[in-house]
Scaffold this motif. Structure first.
Motif, short mmCIF file in Angstrom:
data_model
loop_
_atom_site.label_atom_id
_atom_site.label_comp_id
_atom_site.label_asym_id
_atom_site.label_seq_id
_atom_site.Cartn_x
_atom_site.Cartn_y
_atom_site.Cartn_z
N ILE A 8 0.85 -1.19 0.00
CA ILE A 8 0.00 0.00 0.00
C ILE A 8 0.89 1.24 0.00
O ILE A 8 2.04 1.18 0.42
CB ILE A 8 -0.94 0.04 1.22
CG1 ILE A 8 -0.12 0.02 2.53
CG2 ILE A 8 -1.93 -1.11 1.18
CD1 ILE A 8 -0.96 0.22 3.78
N PRO A 9 0.37 2.40 -0.46
CA PRO A 9 1.16 3.63 -0.35
C PRO A 9 1.28 4.03 1.12
O PRO A 9 0.37 3.79 1.91
CB PRO A 9 0.31 4.66 -1.13
CG PRO A 9 -0.70 3.86 -1.89
CD PRO A 9 -0.91 2.60 -1.13
N GLY A 43 5.08 1.10 -4.07
CA GLY A 43 5.97 1.45 -5.16
C GLY A 43 7.36 0.89 -5.03
O GLY A 43 8.22 1.11 -5.90
N GLY A 44 7.64 0.16 -3.93
CA GLY A 44 8.95 -0.43 -3.72
C GLY A 44 9.92 0.44 -2.94
O GLY A 44 11.09 0.08 -2.80
N TRP A 45 9.43 1.58 -2.40
CA TRP A 45 10.29 2.47 -1.64
C TRP A 45 10.32 2.08 -0.17
O TRP A 45 9.34 1.56 0.37
CB TRP A 45 9.84 3.92 -1.82
CG TRP A 45 10.06 4.37 -3.23
CD1 TRP A 45 9.12 4.43 -4.22
CD2 TRP A 45 11.30 4.76 -3.81
NE1 TRP A 45 9.69 4.84 -5.40
CE2 TRP A 45 11.03 5.05 -5.18
CE3 TRP A 45 12.59 4.91 -3.34
CZ2 TRP A 45 12.02 5.47 -6.07
CZ3 TRP A 45 13.59 5.33 -4.22
CH2 TRP A 45 13.30 5.60 -5.56
N VAL A 46 11.46 2.33 0.45
CA VAL A 46 11.73 1.80 1.80
C VAL A 46 11.59 2.91 2.84
O VAL A 46 12.12 4.02 2.68
CB VAL A 46 13.15 1.19 1.86
CG1 VAL A 46 13.41 0.60 3.24
CG2 VAL A 46 13.31 0.13 0.78
N PHE A 47 10.89 2.59 3.94
CA PHE A 47 10.69 3.52 5.05
C PHE A 47 10.94 2.78 6.37
O PHE A 47 10.92 1.55 6.43
CB PHE A 47 9.25 4.05 5.06
CG PHE A 47 8.87 4.84 3.85
CD1 PHE A 47 8.92 6.24 3.87
CD2 PHE A 47 8.44 4.22 2.69
CE1 PHE A 47 8.56 6.98 2.74
CE2 PHE A 47 8.08 4.95 1.56
CZ PHE A 47 8.15 6.33 1.60
N GLU A 65 10.51 7.66 9.09
CA GLU A 65 11.74 7.95 8.37
C GLU A 65 11.69 7.43 6.94
O GLU A 65 11.29 6.27 6.71
CB GLU A 65 12.94 7.33 9.09
CG GLU A 65 14.29 7.64 8.45
CD GLU A 65 15.45 6.99 9.18
OE1 GLU A 65 16.61 7.16 8.71
OE2 GLU A 65 15.24 6.33 10.20
N ASP A 66 12.08 8.28 5.99
CA ASP A 66 12.20 7.88 4.60
C ASP A 66 13.65 7.45 4.37
O ASP A 66 14.58 8.24 4.56
CB ASP A 66 11.85 9.06 3.69
CG ASP A 66 11.84 8.70 2.21
OD1 ASP A 66 12.34 7.62 1.85
OD2 ASP A 66 11.33 9.51 1.43
N MET A 67 13.86 6.20 3.97
CA MET A 67 15.21 5.67 3.78
C MET A 67 15.81 6.07 2.43
O MET A 67 16.97 5.79 2.16
CB MET A 67 15.20 4.14 3.89
CG MET A 67 14.67 3.62 5.22
SD MET A 67 15.70 4.08 6.62
CE MET A 67 17.13 3.03 6.35
N HIS A 68 14.98 6.71 1.56
CA HIS A 68 15.45 7.14 0.24
C HIS A 68 16.14 5.99 -0.51
O HIS A 68 17.20 6.14 -1.11
CB HIS A 68 16.41 8.32 0.37
CG HIS A 68 15.80 9.51 1.04
ND1 HIS A 68 14.85 10.29 0.43
CD2 HIS A 68 15.99 10.02 2.29
CE1 HIS A 68 14.48 11.26 1.27
NE2 HIS A 68 15.15 11.12 2.40
N ALA A 69 15.51 4.84 -0.43
CA ALA A 69 16.08 3.64 -1.08
C ALA A 69 14.96 2.86 -1.74
O ALA A 69 13.80 2.90 -1.30
CB ALA A 69 16.80 2.77 -0.06
N PHE A 70 15.32 2.16 -2.81
CA PHE A 70 14.38 1.30 -3.51
C PHE A 70 14.70 -0.14 -3.18
O PHE A 70 15.88 -0.53 -3.16
CB PHE A 70 14.47 1.52 -5.03
CG PHE A 70 13.42 0.80 -5.82
CD1 PHE A 70 12.12 1.26 -5.85
CD2 PHE A 70 13.74 -0.34 -6.53
CE1 PHE A 70 11.13 0.60 -6.58
CE2 PHE A 70 12.77 -1.02 -7.26
CZ PHE A 70 11.47 -0.53 -7.28
N CYS A 71 13.68 -0.93 -2.90
CA CYS A 71 13.89 -2.34 -2.50
C CYS A 71 14.22 -3.16 -3.74
O CYS A 71 13.41 -3.33 -4.64
CB CYS A 71 12.64 -2.90 -1.83
SG CYS A 71 12.86 -4.57 -1.19
N ASP A 72 15.44 -3.67 -3.76
CA ASP A 72 15.92 -4.46 -4.91
C ASP A 72 16.27 -5.86 -4.43
O ASP A 72 17.21 -6.03 -3.66
CB ASP A 72 17.16 -3.80 -5.52
CG ASP A 72 17.69 -4.56 -6.71
OD1 ASP A 72 16.92 -5.31 -7.32
OD2 ASP A 72 18.88 -4.40 -7.02
#
Length: 244
Positions: A8-9, A43-47, A65-72
């Motif tokens: 979910i967003p 969207g695959g973004w990490v928090f 916290e926004d980790m500013h990372a994409f889950c790969d």
């Protein structure tokens, strides 16, 4: 705590309520109110989020916290590990979990100690999955590796049937180096890797012949004779290095 895919967003500095599959994923980490968890949004973004409440049907998280990372997702790695002496299985589980292994299958090799002999002195094998859980939490990884029940050699190599790359660590001179093999196969690593790691004293020739018949390629980690735990840990580490 490790990563949970919410599907979910989410918004920074806001709470969200989860249920269904996301709640099931969170439950695997055995969370407590107040504990922090890494979450992945739709969207695959990490928090980073904190568990406000956790129940059988719903959980509430606060995203702080926004980790500013994409889950790969990295390579899917299976470790087939001959049961080692003393407390080394616990170390292998802990460190290869930190390095990203997906499943660990302990097995009986001809030169290996037996689980039955060690558990007669002090039963510890029931703690293996808990060790993997704690290590996964510590390094904030996305998933908890599965530690399978102790099994026989033939059953263990059967787990590799679907792997794109099958590696057997062997101390025998004159075989391909692990470095060359991994370099040549770098493009296929993400399709799935199975690592067969032996006991103190190495594999018997008959075991290696059976492994080769199952599609494993014998490779060498170099001229030094490594302990069982060292070989397993460094092999998984090199694989993750190559795909990072």
């Amino acid at each position: 705590m490790g990563r949970v895919s919410l599907g979910i967003p989410v918004n920074l500095n806001e709470s969200c309520t989860i249920n269904g599959a996301a709640l099931d994923a969170l439950s695997q980490w055995r969370p407590r109110p107040g504990e922090a968890v890494t979450v992945v949004d739709a969207g695959g973004w990490v928090f980073r989020a904190r568990v406000i409440s956790f129940g059988a049907d719903l959980a509430e998280l606060f995203v702080f916290e926004d980790m500013h990372a994409f889950c790969d997702a990295g390579a899917d790695i299976t470790l087939l590990q001959a049961f080692p002496d003393k407390e080394r299985m616990e170390l292998i589980i802990q460190k290869t979990t930190e390095l990203g292994v997906d499943r660990i299958i302990p097995f009986k090799s001809l030169k290996a100690a037996s689980l039955e002999e060690r558990d007669e002195r002090q039963k510890k094998s029931h703690r293996w999955q808990s060790i993997a859980l704690k290590a996964a939490k510590q390094c904030r990884r996305a998933t908890i590796p599965q530690v399978f029940d102790y099994t026989g050699f033939e059953e263990a190599i059967g787990f590799a049937s679907g792997a794109a790359i099958k590696i057997a660590l062997w101390e025998r001179a004159g075989i391909m180096s692990f470095k060359k093999f991994i370099t040549d196969k770098r493009e296929k690593l993400r399709q799935g890797v199975c690592v067969l790691s032996g006991p103190e004293g190495g594999f018997e020739d008959a075991e290696m012949e059976a492994a080769k018949a199952a599609g494993f390629i014998p490779v060498s980690l170099g001229p030094r004779i490594l302990r069982a735990e060292t070989a397993a840990i460094i092999a998984v580490g090199i694989i993750q290095y190559e795909i990072s």
